[in-house]
Design a protein around this motif. Structure first.
Motif, PDB file in Angstrom:
ATOM      1  N   ALA A 236      12.958   9.051  25.871  1.00 60.32           N
ATOM      2  CA  ALA A 236      14.391   9.136  26.177  1.00 60.32           C
ATOM      3  C   ALA A 236      15.154   9.622  24.948  1.00 60.32           C
ATOM      4  O   ALA A 236      14.944   9.126  23.844  1.00 60.32           O
TER       5      ALA A 236
ATOM      6  N   HIS B 152      13.809   7.628  21.770  1.00 58.93           N
ATOM      7  CA  HIS B 152      13.118   6.359  22.003  1.00 58.93           C
ATOM      8  C   HIS B 152      11.617   6.592  22.132  1.00 58.93           C
ATOM      9  O   HIS B 152      11.165   7.726  22.374  1.00 58.93           O
TER      10      HIS B 152
ATOM     11  N   TYR C 297      17.895  -2.976  30.216  1.00 57.65           N
ATOM     12  CA  TYR C 297      17.346  -1.946  29.329  1.00 57.65           C
ATOM     13  C   TYR C 297      16.053  -1.374  29.897  1.00 57.65           C
ATOM     14  O   TYR C 297      15.815  -0.153  29.827  1.00 57.65           O
TER      15      TYR C 297
ATOM     16  N   TRP D 190      17.014   1.068  32.471  1.00 57.09           N
ATOM     17  CA  TRP D 190      17.565   2.278  31.845  1.00 57.09           C
ATOM     18  C   TRP D 190      16.446   3.117  31.238  1.00 57.09           C
ATOM     19  O   TRP D 190      16.431   4.353  31.389  1.00 57.09           O
ATOM     20  N   ALA D 191      15.500   2.471  30.550  1.00 55.54           N
ATOM     21  CA  ALA D 191      14.411   3.209  29.913  1.00 55.54           C
ATOM     22  C   ALA D 191      13.531   3.889  30.952  1.00 55.54           C
ATOM     23  O   ALA D 191      13.087   5.032  30.749  1.00 55.54           O
ATOM     24  N   GLN D 192      13.275   3.220  32.060  1.00 48.97           N
ATOM     25  CA  GLN D 192      12.459   3.824  33.103  1.00 48.97           C
ATOM     26  C   GLN D 192      13.161   5.025  33.727  1.00 48.97           C
ATOM     27  O   GLN D 192      12.517   6.037  34.042  1.00 48.97           O
TER      28      GLN D 192
ATOM     29  N   GLY E  86      13.492   7.774  30.593  1.00 50.93           N
ATOM     30  CA  GLY E  86      12.329   8.103  29.771  1.00 50.93           C
ATOM     31  C   GLY E  86      11.579   9.309  30.286  1.00 50.93           C
ATOM     32  O   GLY E  86      10.429   9.204  30.735  1.00 50.93           O
TER      33      GLY E  86
ATOM     34  N   ASN F  85       9.640   6.049  24.514  1.00 48.68           N
ATOM     35  CA  ASN F  85       9.226   6.572  25.815  1.00 48.68           C
ATOM     36  C   ASN F  85       9.724   7.988  26.075  1.00 48.68           C
ATOM     37  O   ASN F  85       9.571   8.520  27.175  1.00 48.68           O
TER      38      ASN F  85
END
Length: 331
Positions: free
Chosen positions: A132, A128, A215, A218-220, A223, A130
């Protein structure tokens, strides 16, 4: 037990007439599919009805009179009119299907979540923006367009999400893109739809569609580390590319900030579009497109850089705008 349950779920989905619609474009694809099915069924039933009707009406021993000259002329007009009508109908279907194909296969541009995908025997490696990273699982939010930038490390694979009506090949030495907009939270099957070797059937995963809030959380949480752009910038320096292209070395080399998406003049004459394929070739096949005004002195990195790192470097170069690099004096 979990693997068996997943297998049974896959079989159940496969036996369904159609997988559920979980992307904004799925309904359009299904509508075209069912219209084509209806047209084909109507044509088959019409032909069968005519064959059976004429076979009974004009069977051997039947006393019914055969059509005369006037009936033959009428039949010819009916035949020509039917053929013309079918031609117009099929051209309309072709135009509809072609328009939908271009809509699905062209990158719409704009603000999109771009995920790098590298296929290999027998897994999907995803990264991703970020930083991830995932293997055989893709987390995405609803209501946001997602761009997949794909390539393969070994053989041809095909990224297939039935619920999204999305299937796109991942090809060695090429970059392909696909996009979708998920519309319904849930977990959906991810398959490789191209036979890629002995464990092809095990190359499957899932797409987890989440609400934008879930999301973001989850990304935070996941990532960690560098994103593709940051990793690409680090690798660009680590492999010594910045030494020449940013003016730090003694060998003159063309600037690359802002070159992506533009046409480049070649030493052999003509120009070439600096797309992802051009940037990749510049690393692995530097003598393929020598820039005008420069000598073919760059060494090849063929076989020295893994495919996922090449994709990160290309992503970094594509992110650069003209003037992003400060001019540094040569030593």
């Amino acid at each position: 037990m979990a693997e068996q349950a997943g297998y049974l779920d896959t079989v159940e989905q496969g036996l369904a007439l159609h997988p559920e619609q979980a992307a904004t474009s799925a309904a359009q694809v299904d509508l075209l599919f069912w219209v084509l099915v209806a047209v084909c069924v109507a044509l088959v039933l019409t032909l069968f009805a005519l064959v059976i009707g004429f076979s009974v009406r004009y069977r051997a021993g039947s006393r019914r009179p055969r059509p005369g000259a006037i009936a033959e002329s009428l039949g010819r007009r009916i035949e020509l009119g039917g053929a013309a009508g079918l031609t117009v109908a099929f051209l309309a279907l072709f135009a509809w299907a072609g328009t939908l194909y271009l809509y699905l296969y062209r990158d719409p541009g704009g603000d999109m979540l771009t995920v790098n995908v590298v296929a290999k025997q027998w897994m999907w490696k995803l990264q991703h923006p970020n930083g991830a990273r995932e293997i055989n699982t893709l987390h995405v939010p609803t209501g946001q367009r997602v761009r997949l930038r794909m390539t393969s490390q070994d053989v041809i694979h095909s990224f297939y999400i039935p619920a999204f009506r999305l299937k796109r090949d991942a090809v060695p030495r090429l970059y392909t893109t696909a996009w979708f907009e998920a519309s319904k939270p849930g977990e959906y099957h991810l398959f490789c739809a191209e036979y890629c070797g002995t464990d092809h059937s095990r190359m499957r995963g899932k797409v987890v569609v989440m609400t934008p809030e879930d999301y973001a959380a989850w990304a935070q949480k996941n990532g960690e580390g560098e994103g593709p752009v940051q990793a690409g910038e680090r690798l660009f320096t680590a492999y010594g590319c910045s030494g020449c292209h940013r003016g730090r070395g003694t060998v003159p080399a063309p600037r690359l900030d802002g070159v992506a998406g533009r046409r480049v003049a070649l030493a052999a004459g003509g120009t070439v579009l600096a797309d992802a394929a051009y940037l990749r070739d510049s690393l692995l096949l530097p003598n393929k497109h020598v820039v005008a005004g420069y000598e073919p002195v760059m060494p090849s990195y063929q076989g020295q850089i893994p495919e996922d790192e090449i994709l990160q470097i290309v992503t970094y170069l594509q992110s650069l705008e003209p003037g992003d690099w400060t001019v540094e004096p040569r030593r």
